[in-house]
Design a protein around this motif. Structure first.
Motif, PDB file in Angstrom:
ATOM      1  N   LEU A 150     -16.140  -8.278 -63.121  1.00 45.56           N
ATOM      2  CA  LEU A 150     -15.403  -8.113 -61.845  1.00 45.56           C
ATOM      3  C   LEU A 150     -14.034  -8.997 -62.704  1.00 45.56           C
ATOM      4  O   LEU A 150     -12.077  -8.665 -62.536  1.00 45.56           O
ATOM      5  CB  LEU A 150     -14.990  -9.208 -60.689  1.00 45.56           C
ATOM      6  CG  LEU A 150     -14.491  -9.065 -58.853  1.00 45.56           C
ATOM      7  CD1 LEU A 150     -14.388  -7.641 -59.241  1.00 45.56           C
ATOM      8  CD2 LEU A 150     -14.411  -9.217 -57.870  1.00 45.56           C
ATOM      9  N   ASP A 151     -13.495  -9.883 -63.129  1.00 43.00           N
ATOM     10  CA  ASP A 151     -12.325 -10.771 -64.140  1.00 43.00           C
ATOM     11  C   ASP A 151     -11.849 -10.351 -64.597  1.00 43.00           C
ATOM     12  O   ASP A 151     -11.051 -10.345 -65.321  1.00 43.00           O
ATOM     13  CB  ASP A 151     -12.870 -12.179 -64.507  1.00 43.00           C
ATOM     14  CG  ASP A 151     -11.898 -13.312 -64.741  1.00 43.00           C
ATOM     15  OD1 ASP A 151     -11.002 -13.453 -64.458  1.00 43.00           O
ATOM     16  OD2 ASP A 151     -11.166 -13.210 -66.212  1.00 43.00           O
ATOM     17  N   ALA A 152     -12.661  -9.847 -65.655  1.00 39.07           N
ATOM     18  CA  ALA A 152     -12.167  -8.649 -66.798  1.00 39.07           C
ATOM     19  C   ALA A 152     -11.732  -7.401 -66.484  1.00 39.07           C
ATOM     20  O   ALA A 152     -10.924  -6.804 -66.848  1.00 39.07           O
ATOM     21  CB  ALA A 152     -13.316  -8.595 -67.779  1.00 39.07           C
ATOM     22  N   VAL A 153     -11.927  -7.221 -65.355  1.00 37.70           N
ATOM     23  CA  VAL A 153     -11.104  -5.680 -64.518  1.00 37.70           C
ATOM     24  C   VAL A 153      -9.874  -6.119 -64.166  1.00 37.70           C
ATOM     25  O   VAL A 153      -9.054  -5.130 -64.201  1.00 37.70           O
ATOM     26  CB  VAL A 153     -12.024  -5.099 -63.369  1.00 37.70           C
ATOM     27  CG1 VAL A 153     -11.006  -4.071 -62.777  1.00 37.70           C
ATOM     28  CG2 VAL A 153     -13.438  -4.649 -63.671  1.00 37.70           C
ATOM     29  N   TYR A 154      -9.848  -7.090 -63.573  1.00 37.56           N
ATOM     30  CA  TYR A 154      -8.187  -7.571 -63.123  1.00 37.56           C
ATOM     31  C   TYR A 154      -6.970  -8.272 -64.201  1.00 37.56           C
ATOM     32  O   TYR A 154      -7.887  -9.023 -64.669  1.00 37.56           O
ATOM     33  CB  TYR A 154      -8.434  -9.023 -61.832  1.00 37.56           C
ATOM     34  CG  TYR A 154      -8.463  -7.907 -60.884  1.00 37.56           C
ATOM     35  CD1 TYR A 154      -7.820  -7.193 -60.440  1.00 37.56           C
ATOM     36  CD2 TYR A 154      -9.803  -8.576 -59.743  1.00 37.56           C
ATOM     37  CE1 TYR A 154      -7.703  -6.836 -59.220  1.00 37.56           C
ATOM     38  CE2 TYR A 154      -9.374  -7.730 -58.815  1.00 37.56           C
ATOM     39  CZ  TYR A 154      -8.945  -7.037 -58.113  1.00 37.56           C
ATOM     40  OH  TYR A 154      -8.992  -6.632 -56.708  1.00 37.56           O
ATOM     41  N   SER A 155      -6.350  -7.515 -64.044  1.00 43.64           N
ATOM     42  CA  SER A 155      -4.429  -7.906 -65.103  1.00 43.64           C
ATOM     43  C   SER A 155      -3.978  -8.042 -63.819  1.00 43.64           C
ATOM     44  O   SER A 155      -3.545  -7.001 -63.233  1.00 43.64           O
ATOM     45  CB  SER A 155      -4.980  -6.971 -66.196  1.00 43.64           C
ATOM     46  OG  SER A 155      -3.114  -7.157 -66.627  1.00 43.64           O
ATOM     47  N   PRO A 156      -3.364  -9.126 -63.435  1.00 44.29           N
ATOM     48  CA  PRO A 156      -1.790  -9.802 -63.092  1.00 44.29           C
ATOM     49  C   PRO A 156      -0.850  -7.310 -63.376  1.00 44.29           C
ATOM     50  O   PRO A 156       0.179  -7.604 -62.573  1.00 44.29           O
ATOM     51  CB  PRO A 156      -0.877 -10.257 -63.630  1.00 44.29           C
ATOM     52  CG  PRO A 156      -1.810 -10.752 -64.864  1.00 44.29           C
ATOM     53  CD  PRO A 156      -3.852 -10.108 -65.001  1.00 44.29           C
ATOM     54  N   VAL A 158      -3.785 -13.127 -60.762  1.00 47.77           N
ATOM     55  CA  VAL A 158      -5.067 -12.900 -60.032  1.00 47.77           C
ATOM     56  C   VAL A 158      -5.763 -13.859 -59.258  1.00 47.77           C
ATOM     57  O   VAL A 158      -6.166 -14.581 -60.645  1.00 47.77           O
ATOM     58  CB  VAL A 158      -5.596 -11.507 -60.522  1.00 47.77           C
ATOM     59  CG1 VAL A 158      -6.780 -11.232 -59.160  1.00 47.77           C
ATOM     60  CG2 VAL A 158      -4.468 -10.389 -60.213  1.00 47.77           C
ATOM     61  N   MET A 159      -6.377 -13.972 -58.007  1.00 47.73           N
ATOM     62  CA  MET A 159      -7.377 -15.347 -57.826  1.00 47.73           C
ATOM     63  C   MET A 159      -8.631 -14.865 -57.569  1.00 47.73           C
ATOM     64  O   MET A 159      -8.800 -13.234 -56.847  1.00 47.73           O
ATOM     65  CB  MET A 159      -7.097 -16.248 -56.670  1.00 47.73           C
ATOM     66  CG  MET A 159      -8.113 -17.303 -55.991  1.00 47.73           C
ATOM     67  SD  MET A 159      -7.226 -18.066 -55.088  1.00 47.73           S
ATOM     68  CE  MET A 159      -5.742 -18.965 -55.706  1.00 47.73           C
ATOM     69  N   ILE A 160     -10.112 -15.273 -58.011  1.00 47.08           N
ATOM     70  CA  ILE A 160     -11.257 -14.337 -57.378  1.00 47.08           C
ATOM     71  C   ILE A 160     -11.317 -15.420 -57.585  1.00 47.08           C
ATOM     72  O   ILE A 160     -12.265 -17.144 -57.864  1.00 47.08           O
ATOM     73  CB  ILE A 160     -11.659 -13.373 -58.903  1.00 47.08           C
ATOM     74  CG1 ILE A 160     -11.178 -12.771 -59.358  1.00 47.08           C
ATOM     75  CG2 ILE A 160     -13.390 -13.291 -58.803  1.00 47.08           C
ATOM     76  CD1 ILE A 160     -11.156 -11.969 -60.397  1.00 47.08           C
TER      77      ILE A 160
END
Length: 300
Positions: free
Chosen positions: A102-108, A283-285
Motif C-alpha cells: 500500500l505504501d508503494a502505491v501512494y505518492s504525494p 501521505v500517512m498510512i
C-alpha cells in the motif's frame, strides 16, 4: 479519481485467476481497466493472462514492497500520463507485505488522484489448514496478508469438506474479525462486492453498506500551509502512536528554499533536500490515522 485495488496472496493462491475474471467483468460493464503486475522472476509469466487491449505495466525481478516501490510509483505516473483508464488493479507478488505494498502505491504527487478501494487477499483454503507446515517466515507473512485485508477470498473451497470450509471461515474471521470473507472457487468474486469496498479512501463519506468501513488500516493526505523547523516536525513525529506505519512526502522546513523529502518507517526518520518546488504534503498510512492531530492544527 481512479479506483485502485491491490490483489494480495501467496503464489498459487489464485490471484491471477481472480484478475482475469475481474477484468472480464469490468469490461462487460463498460469500465476501462489497467493493470500493474509485480513478479519476482525475470520473465513475465502471469502477465500473459492479460489481453493486449488492457494497459499493462510490469515490475519484474523485485518486490513491490521493497526496491520495487520506486518502480511502482514510476509505473503509476506513466499510466496516469499515457493511458485512458478508470480502474487500476495492482497484483502484488506472494512475497509482498500488504502495508508495504500500500505504501508503494501512494505518492504525494498523485495520491489525491487515486481512490484506494482496498486490499483483496486471496487465501488458499487448503494451505491455510496446513499452514503449520510452512516455514515461520512464510507463515508470518501469510497471517499478515490476511490480517490487513479489506476483503478475503477463501479460495479453492471446492477441495474442502463442509466441516473444513466452516473451520477455515471461523479461523480467518478470528484473525481479521471485521473483514468480509467470501468462499470461492477459481478466485471468482462478484464485481459488485469489489465496488462496495471503501477501505482507505481519502476524505470521503462512507456508506453503511460499504465493505471495509469498520477497518482501521487507512491512509490520509496531510497538506501544510506553513513551514516548521526540523526539530518541531520531528518532535511531532516522536509523539505519533505506533499504529502509524508509514509517512512520506514533502515538508516545508524553515530556511530551506523548497520542501524537503521526508520518509518515515519503523520509527525511523529520513530527510533529503529537494531541488524543485514540490507540493507541501505527506501521505500517512496506519490505523485510525484520521483521528491523529496534525502539527500546526489548532486544538478545539
Amino acid at each position: 479519481m481512479k479506483d485502485v485495488y491491490l490483489f494480495s496472496g501467496f503464489l498459487g493462491s489464485g490471484k491471477t485467476s481472480m484478475l482475469v475474471d475481474v477484468l472480464r467483468q469490468l469490461k462487460e460493464e463498460g469500465y476501462k481497466p489497467a493493470v500493474i503486475m509485480n513478479e519476482l522472476g525475470e520473465m513475465p509469466f502471469d502477465s500473459q493472462a492479460v489481453d493486449d487491449e488492457v494497459p499493462l505495466k510490469e515490475i519484474l525481478d523485485s518486490c513491490i514492497c521493497c526496491t520495487g516501490g520506486e518502480k511502482t510509483e514510476a509505473q503509476i505516473r506513466t499510466l496516469l500520463y499515457e493511458a485512458d483508464f478508470d480502474v487500476l488493479i495492482i497484483e502484488t507478488t506472494g512475497a509482498a507485505h500488504p502495508v508495504e505494498a500500500l505504501d508503494a502505491v501512494y505518492s504525494p504527487l498523485f495520491a489525491e488522484l487515486l481512490n484506494i478501494k482496498g486490499i483483496v487477499t486471496v487465501a488458499d483454503s487448503k494451505r491455510w489448514l496446513e499452514r503449520e507446515q510452512l516455514t515461520p517466515q512464510a507463515r508470518s507473512l501469510f497471517l499478515e496478508q490476511i490480517r490487513h485485508a479489506h476483503l478475503i477470498l477463501a479460495n479453492k473451497s471446492d477441495l474442502l469438506t463442509e466441516a473444513e470450509k466452516a473451520n477455515v471461515v471461523f479461523e480467518l474471521q478470528g484473525l481479521n474479525p471485521n473483514t468480509f470473507i467470501l468462499q470461492t472457487t477459481n478466485g471468482r468474486v462478484p464485481l459488485k462486492l469489489l465496488k462496495n469496498m471503501q477501505a482507505t479512501a481519502l476524505n470521503k463519506e462512507i456508506e453503511p453498506a460499504q465493505i471495509g468501513r469498520h477497518l482501521h488500516l487507512s491512509s490520509r493526505v496531510i497538506e501544510f500551509q506553513k513551514g516548521f523547523t526540523q526539530e518541531e516536525f520531528e518532535e511531532w513525529v516522536r509523539g505519533l502512536p505506533p499504529t502509524v506505519y508509514r509517512m512520506k512526502g514533502y515538508v516545508p522546513i524553515e530556511g530551506m528554499q523548497y520542501p524537503m523529502l521526508f520518509q518515515y518507517a519503523y520509527g525511523l526518520v529520513q530527510w533529503m533536500p529537494e531541488y524543485m518546488n514540490m507540493p507541501p504534503k505527506i501521505v500517512m498510512i496506519g490505523e485510525d490515522v484520521q483521528s491523529i492531530s496534525v502539527i500546526g492544527e489548532k486544538k478545539e
